[in-house]
Design an enzyme around this catalytic site. Sequence first.
Site, PDB file in Angstrom:
ATOM      1  N   SER A 171       0.650  -0.747  -0.214  1.00 32.02           N
ATOM      2  CA  SER A 171       0.234   0.030  -0.021  1.00 32.02           C
ATOM      3  C   SER A 171       1.227   0.995   0.056  1.00 32.02           C
ATOM      4  O   SER A 171       2.273   0.680  -0.165  1.00 32.02           O
ATOM      5  CB  SER A 171      -1.123   0.086   0.802  1.00 32.02           C
ATOM      6  OG  SER A 171      -1.589  -1.078   0.990  1.00 32.02           O
ATOM      7  N   ARG A 172       0.572   2.377  -0.383  1.00 35.58           N
ATOM      8  CA  ARG A 172       0.842   3.290  -0.100  1.00 35.58           C
ATOM      9  C   ARG A 172       2.315   3.533   0.910  1.00 35.58           C
ATOM     10  O   ARG A 172       3.296   4.233   1.021  1.00 35.58           O
ATOM     11  CB  ARG A 172       0.494   4.408  -0.384  1.00 35.58           C
ATOM     12  CG  ARG A 172      -0.257   4.941  -2.066  1.00 35.58           C
ATOM     13  CD  ARG A 172      -1.036   6.499  -1.569  1.00 35.58           C
ATOM     14  NE  ARG A 172      -2.523   5.926  -0.307  1.00 35.58           N
ATOM     15  CZ  ARG A 172      -3.816   7.203  -0.436  1.00 35.58           C
ATOM     16  NH1 ARG A 172      -3.040   7.790  -1.399  1.00 35.58           N
ATOM     17  NH2 ARG A 172      -4.537   5.966   0.254  1.00 35.58           N
ATOM     18  N   ARG A 229     -10.193  -2.341 -10.087  1.00 32.93           N
ATOM     19  CA  ARG A 229     -10.705  -2.027 -11.263  1.00 32.93           C
ATOM     20  C   ARG A 229      -9.827  -2.403 -12.964  1.00 32.93           C
ATOM     21  O   ARG A 229      -8.895  -2.517 -12.881  1.00 32.93           O
ATOM     22  CB  ARG A 229     -10.600  -0.252 -11.295  1.00 32.93           C
ATOM     23  CG  ARG A 229     -11.753   0.593 -10.604  1.00 32.93           C
ATOM     24  CD  ARG A 229     -13.434   0.353 -11.325  1.00 32.93           C
ATOM     25  NE  ARG A 229     -14.249   0.967 -10.206  1.00 32.93           N
ATOM     26  CZ  ARG A 229     -15.363   0.488  -8.887  1.00 32.93           C
ATOM     27  NH1 ARG A 229     -14.369  -0.787  -8.633  1.00 32.93           N
ATOM     28  NH2 ARG A 229     -16.073   1.212  -9.166  1.00 32.93           N
ATOM     29  N   ASP A 253     -12.486  -9.845 -12.685  1.00 35.56           N
ATOM     30  CA  ASP A 253     -13.441  -9.180 -13.318  1.00 35.56           C
ATOM     31  C   ASP A 253     -13.474  -8.713 -13.611  1.00 35.56           C
ATOM     32  O   ASP A 253     -14.358  -8.079 -13.704  1.00 35.56           O
ATOM     33  CB  ASP A 253     -13.596  -9.408 -11.129  1.00 35.56           C
ATOM     34  CG  ASP A 253     -15.239  -8.758 -10.958  1.00 35.56           C
ATOM     35  OD1 ASP A 253     -16.213  -9.990 -11.734  1.00 35.56           O
ATOM     36  OD2 ASP A 253     -15.438  -7.883 -10.472  1.00 35.56           O
ATOM     37  N   GLU A 258     -13.598  -2.213 -19.855  1.00 36.42           N
ATOM     38  CA  GLU A 258     -15.352  -2.985 -20.177  1.00 36.42           C
ATOM     39  C   GLU A 258     -16.806  -2.397 -20.621  1.00 36.42           C
ATOM     40  O   GLU A 258     -16.846  -0.652 -20.111  1.00 36.42           O
ATOM     41  CB  GLU A 258     -15.156  -3.514 -19.008  1.00 36.42           C
ATOM     42  CG  GLU A 258     -15.983  -2.518 -17.335  1.00 36.42           C
ATOM     43  CD  GLU A 258     -15.565  -2.740 -16.066  1.00 36.42           C
ATOM     44  OE1 GLU A 258     -16.458  -3.036 -15.370  1.00 36.42           O
ATOM     45  OE2 GLU A 258     -14.335  -3.906 -16.032  1.00 36.42           O
ATOM     46  N   HIS A 276     -17.512  -8.434 -14.083  1.00 36.50           N
ATOM     47  CA  HIS A 276     -17.734  -6.997 -12.780  1.00 36.50           C
ATOM     48  C   HIS A 276     -18.696  -7.877 -11.936  1.00 36.50           C
ATOM     49  O   HIS A 276     -19.504  -6.803 -11.465  1.00 36.50           O
ATOM     50  CB  HIS A 276     -17.972  -5.427 -13.556  1.00 36.50           C
ATOM     51  CG  HIS A 276     -17.001  -4.742 -12.200  1.00 36.50           C
ATOM     52  ND1 HIS A 276     -16.410  -3.253 -13.426  1.00 36.50           N
ATOM     53  CD2 HIS A 276     -17.470  -4.997 -11.226  1.00 36.50           C
ATOM     54  CE1 HIS A 276     -16.927  -2.201 -12.148  1.00 36.50           C
ATOM     55  NE2 HIS A 276     -17.081  -3.689 -11.008  1.00 36.50           N
TER      56      HIS A 276
END
Length: 312
Positions: A171-172, A229, A253, A258, A276
């Site tokens: 993560s960041r 995403r 997914d 899309e 999705h």
Amino acid sequence: MSLPLLVVIALDPEHLARLEAGGFELHVAVNNPKLIETVGPEVRAVLTNGSTGLSAEQIAGLPKLEVICALGAGYENIDLAAAAARGVVVTNGPGVNNASVADHAMMLMMAIARGVVQADAAVRRGEWAQSRQMRPSISGKKLGILGLGSIGEQIAQRAGLGFGMEIGYHSRKPREAASGLYFPSPVALAQWSDFLVVATPGGAATAGLVDAAVLDALGVEGFLVNIARGSVVNTDALIDAVEHGRIAGAALDVVEGEPTVPSSLLKQRNVIFTPHIAGRSPEAVLATVQLALDNLQAHFDGRPVLTPIKQP
């Protein structure tokens, strides 16, 4: 008096009925984009999601707009600056579908590792013997989670407690009391991982985060799973990696652009897809719609909304 609500995403009839019963006059523009021009001058609220969003141009065409509600956690395609300039409140639905998305991530991981989709297709073609190939398990393997938010944490819990997987994440910044090992970059995480699950938010900050370098680091025995995403994964790099066997496979997914999926990605036998739907369990969708309704009713009752998005 019912309040005009513009719905720009597909919803089941029972969910539309719930919104209508909540005091809203529905204008569903999913298959009728010209409807926006007709009802736009009267619309006071919009229901959308992160993928569909609401552009600055669309916001400009809704002079009475007061509130935009995004179903689900994502809001990357809502023009927050345009909304803020007009004083329009924007909300989302964080957390309501976390369990469903985490379940789906585990399902995709098992399906791609064990070759479930490919084996099913082979059996249906009458190729029982030919389809009985050995496939890797997930138990005890190394799971890298790219983006350890609430969904990532739930994936880590399922993988660690249920399958004895080692957990790593990027993560960041490191998270206090987080499950697993922290890695300083996506490349370092991918190099360590047997499975890499993408669980980051969308938007400009994460666009193309999983690039050729990350996929090469994941390696020929590594699997990619994306329930975040499509924009987070560089599509051209992924196609090249699976086409030339530089990763073992991918389970997606979400896909950039899309619902259109590149034909060169569709033809890869070591890639599987769902449309999705990770967050689309009946329980999750009902909770998401109810939260949007609660936000709408709070706003029009003069109360603070429950889950506001911080605007620029």
